[in-house]
Write an enzyme that holds these catalytic residues in place. Sequence first.
Site, PDB file in Angstrom:
ATOM      1  CE1 TYR A   5     -82.793  33.125  12.121  1.00 22.79           C
ATOM      2  CE2 TYR A   5     -80.432  33.476  12.337  1.00 22.79           C
ATOM      3  CZ  TYR A   5     -81.494  32.715  11.892  1.00 22.79           C
ATOM      4  OH  TYR A   5     -81.260  31.555  11.196  1.00 22.79           O
TER       5      TYR A   5
ATOM      6  N   GLY B 209     -70.063  25.222  12.124  1.00 19.65           N
ATOM      7  CA  GLY B 209     -71.425  25.368  12.669  1.00 19.65           C
ATOM      8  C   GLY B 209     -72.321  24.185  12.355  1.00 19.65           C
TER       9      GLY B 209
ATOM     10  N   GLY C  51     -68.322  29.566   8.068  1.00 15.09           N
ATOM     11  CA  GLY C  51     -69.124  28.997   9.152  1.00 15.09           C
ATOM     12  C   GLY C  51     -69.080  27.481   9.134  1.00 15.09           C
TER      13      GLY C  51
ATOM     14  CG  ASP D 153     -63.239  38.458  11.675  1.00 13.31           C
ATOM     15  OD1 ASP D 153     -62.729  39.278  12.474  1.00 13.31           O
ATOM     16  OD2 ASP D 153     -64.448  38.492  11.340  1.00 13.31           O
TER      17      ASP D 153
HETATM   18  C1  VAH Z   1     -82.574  29.327  14.967  1.00 12.81           C
HETATM   19  N1  VAH Z   1     -81.998  27.113  14.126  1.00 12.81           N
HETATM   20  O1  VAH Z   1     -83.353  28.776  15.734  1.00 12.81           O
HETATM   21  C2  VAH Z   1     -82.084  28.530  13.761  1.00 12.81           C
HETATM   22  C3  VAH Z   1     -83.009  28.667  12.592  1.00 12.81           C
HETATM   23  C4  VAH Z   1     -85.370  28.609  11.798  1.00 12.81           C
HETATM   24  C5  VAH Z   1     -84.481  28.670  12.975  1.00 12.81           C
HETATM   25  O2  VAH Z   1     -82.731  29.761  11.823  1.00 12.81           O
HETATM   26  O3  VAH Z   1     -82.178  30.452  15.111  1.00 12.81           O
END
Ligand code: VAH
Length: 320
Positions: free
Chosen positions: A142, A11, A8, A53
């Site tokens: 997430y 990023g 990554g 990848d």
């Molecule tokens: C997001 N910048 O907003 C990231 C982060 C704590 C937030 O993990 O998904």
Amino acid sequence: MKHILVTGATGQIGSELVPALRERYGCAQVIAAGHKTKPQPGLAESGTYTTLDVTQIESIEAVVKQYQIDTIFHLAALLSAKAEEKPQLAWKVNMTGLYNVLEVSRKNECAVFFPSSIGAFGPDTPRDNTPQDTLQHPNTMYGVCKVSGELLCNYYYTRFGVDTRGVRYPGLISYDTLPGGGTTDYAVEIFYRAIKEKKYNCFLKQGTYLDMMYMPDAVRAAIQLMETDASRLKHRNAFNITAMSFAPEELAASIQKFIPDFFMQYTVDPVRQAIADSWPCHMDDRAAREEWGWEPRYNLESMTQDMIDRLTVKLNSGRL
Ligand code: VAH
């Protein structure tokens, strides 16, 4: 750490962690890897860049063996808002990618840094002074990936002895890369708009307090944790760390100290507002301070000043 792989690398964190690692360990010691075929110029000019990848374990193993990697900073992942748009892809990249990195690390004796997040907490987590050890019931893909990642990294440490370590990052603010689908990215976008247009339409509502950190502190934390003598660590995945907590209107007021005619308005994005409302306002990071000396160096005002100074230079040079 002698031979380091950063996944990554193109990023938000990777684009600043790679140069910091190369400065500290030598350019030849740090391999930058990303899914993009054309990385930012700095990544490929100052050292080795390879496309990777992370969902393909063979490609990770090939890089680890070719460069005799002993430490992996595994940053490749979809951020919160993107992960809600594409939850199945997020699971594939975030979890299969991490599993593959841990399996390769188990077979090749690599240490692993895994960035967790305030996203690993959920609506029933105490939002103020969020404890190091507390309820973690996130209601976003997430967050599910981050909690699962913390558990998987701890498992690989206790079951196989893989040296896994991580931090729960707050929202990160940086000048090097444009925002990439995060919920806290308003705190990055606002600076680009403030400098170019002197106004910003914020997608989170006033009073939305979130933990935040300036990228130089975030990069230093990752390196400091990985360099800490393992005997000092009572925790591993992952440490609460923070530097400041603010709401959008407080960030706007800080910017107005440097750009007096800056104007902020609000058009709330219900998806990202719901994500933000499920996250803590301020974490208790005493464990990180006690176990490996964590200490932020930037506060709201010093971060604001540095961001404005650096983005103004980029704007004047035509790179913004
Ligand atoms: C997001 N910048 O907003 C990231 C982060 C704590 C937030 O993990 O998904």
